[in-house]
Scaffold this active site. Structure first.
Site, short mmCIF file in Angstrom:
data_model
loop_
_atom_site.label_atom_id
_atom_site.label_comp_id
_atom_site.label_asym_id
_atom_site.label_seq_id
_atom_site.Cartn_x
_atom_site.Cartn_y
_atom_site.Cartn_z
N HIS A 1 0.85 -1.19 0.00
CA HIS A 1 0.00 0.00 0.00
C HIS A 1 0.89 1.24 0.00
CE1 HIS A 1 0.86 -0.65 4.25
NE2 HIS A 1 0.43 0.55 4.53
N HIS B 1 1.25 3.92 2.00
CA HIS B 1 1.69 4.67 3.17
C HIS B 1 3.21 4.78 3.16
CE1 HIS B 1 -2.13 4.33 5.85
NE2 HIS B 1 -2.07 5.47 5.21
N ASP C 1 5.63 4.56 5.28
CA ASP C 1 6.53 3.60 5.93
C ASP C 1 6.67 2.30 5.13
OD1 ASP C 1 3.84 3.06 6.61
OD2 ASP C 1 4.42 1.93 8.38
N HIS C 2 6.02 2.26 3.97
CA HIS C 2 6.15 1.08 3.09
C HIS C 2 6.72 1.44 1.71
CE1 HIS C 2 3.76 -1.83 5.58
NE2 HIS C 2 3.47 -0.69 6.15
N HIS D 1 -7.74 -1.20 4.96
CA HIS D 1 -6.83 -0.37 5.75
C HIS D 1 -7.29 1.07 5.60
CE1 HIS D 1 -3.27 0.67 7.90
NE2 HIS D 1 -2.61 1.17 6.87
N ASP E 1 -0.64 -3.97 5.61
CA ASP E 1 -1.38 -3.45 6.77
C ASP E 1 -2.87 -3.66 6.55
OD1 ASP E 1 1.14 -2.64 7.39
OD2 ASP E 1 0.64 -0.53 7.69
N HIS F 1 5.47 -6.06 11.78
CA HIS F 1 4.92 -4.69 11.75
C HIS F 1 4.46 -4.25 13.14
CE1 HIS F 1 2.36 -1.27 10.37
NE2 HIS F 1 3.26 -1.23 9.40
#
Length: 359
Positions: A62, A64, A66-67, A182, A253, A313
């Site tokens: 996805h 976001h 942090d990915h 999510h 996530d 995670h």
């Protein structure tokens, strides 16, 4: 034929000295496939025994930060370490709609030119993969703008009959994606090897007068052969039952799956990698933020009959103590309580899990 998973980052939200942002490397037959690429992933690769130059495919769950924030930097470093080759195959990158624009703009604005080709294959999400107020339609992103150097790639839509996305398939394996819920549309990925031919009945072949040689290889590969007597020998006559392939599932996530495809595709997984950002005592906060608890991960693993559940995670609030576990041990117990004694693995940075061949 080895198949290994190495966790490069097992934390959520941001990297810290003891736990990197989300990243997982799968190695199979000399190839490396990267799942997510949080900030600092290339540094984690340098600290490991893995070679970033072997990465041929990247899967983003996805959008976001942090990915994905580590992805432009990783590609630039790979470019600095490579030489231009006209025949070099592109790195294939799979992820949600909008990923192509994110990568192109990041590289364009930073005046970064890659010495190797890459392709971005975008998965079109459905509106029920996140709260209605959070959904963004990126299908018209960059429409009308000339992007002469934008990377090529396919746009992949959900197959409503299969409730999944077919990403790639060859004679050895198939990779599919499925939908997760999510705060932004998220996906999980399933790598499944196709069954291997069963064991060759050598004694039966010798009894038929077939000595070891090229005919053995043809039968093993599934081809019928004609013997000197004129009789036709088919693989099914001398091969045992096919040997099932291995299955690895990596979920992004989520607070849960969307549709029946996730549980069906993950059924019988040898390894299921599932997030557990917050403990069960914070289940309401986890659900509100679109995340899972250990119990939620365990229920999904139990529903699809996964053989091994690996939690990852973790919120950075869960810091190891001098014994190395801290609050993480409680997360493990919460998941195991729902799995009838089945051991649950807590992922750690640089942990490697081998998935053995089935016999």
């Amino acid at each position: 034929m080895s198949l290994e998973l190495t966790f490069l980052g097992t934390g959520s939200a941001f990297p810290c000295p003891g736990r990197g942002a989300a990243a997982l490397l799968l190695r199979r037959e000399g190839q490396c496939w990267l799942f997510d690429c949080g900030e600092g992933t290339q540094t984690q690769l340098m600290r490991s025994r893995l070679r970033a130059a072997r990465i041929t495919k990247i899967f983003i769950t996805h959008l976001h930060g942090d990915h994905i924030f580590g992805l432009p930097g990783l590609l630039c470093t790979l470019s600095l370490q490579s030489s231009p080759e006209a025949s070099k195959a592109p790195i294939d990158i799979y992820g949600p709609l909008g990923l192509r624009s994110f990568l192109w703009r990041s590289l364009e604005l930073s005046h970064s030119q890659l010495l190797f080709p890459y392709a971005v294959h975008e998965l079109v999400p459905t509106r029920d993969q996140c709260p209605p107020e959070e959904f963004r339609d990126f299908s018209g992103l960059d429409r009308g703008e000339a992007l002469p150097q934008a990377p090529p790639g396919r746009v992949l839509h959900l197959d409503p009959g299969e409730d999944s996305y077919l990403l790639l398939e060859d004679e050895q394996l198939v990779v599919r994606a499925f939908r997760l819920f999510h705060r932004v549309p998220s996906f999980g990925f399933v790598l499944e090897e196709k069954p291997r031919p069963g064991k060759l009945n050598v004694q039966k072949l010798k009894d038929l007068g077939v000595q070891p040689g090229p005919l053995y290889g043809k039968l093993k590969s599934g081809a019928a052969v004609v013997l000197e007597s004129g009789a036709t020998l088919r693989p099914g006559d001398v091969l045992g039952a096919p040997v099932p392939g291995r299955k690895v599932c990596v979920l992004g996530d989520c607070s849960g799956p969307v549709g029946p495809g996730a549980e069906r595709l993950c059924r019988g997984a040898d390894v299921l990698v599932h997030e557990a950002t917050l403990g069960d005592e914070l289940r309401d906060a986890a659900r509100e933020r679109g995340h899972s608890t250990p119990a939620a991960a365990a229920r999904f693993a139990r529903g699809c009959g996964a053989k091994r559940l690996v939690l990852t995670h973790f919120s950075q609030r869960y810091r190891p103590d001098e014994h190395g576990r801290g609050h993480l041990g409680e997360l493990q117990r919460q998941a195991e309580a729902l799995l009838a004694g089945q051991e649950v693995t807590l992922a750690e940075d640089f942990m490697t899990i081998e998935v053995p061949l089935k016999q």
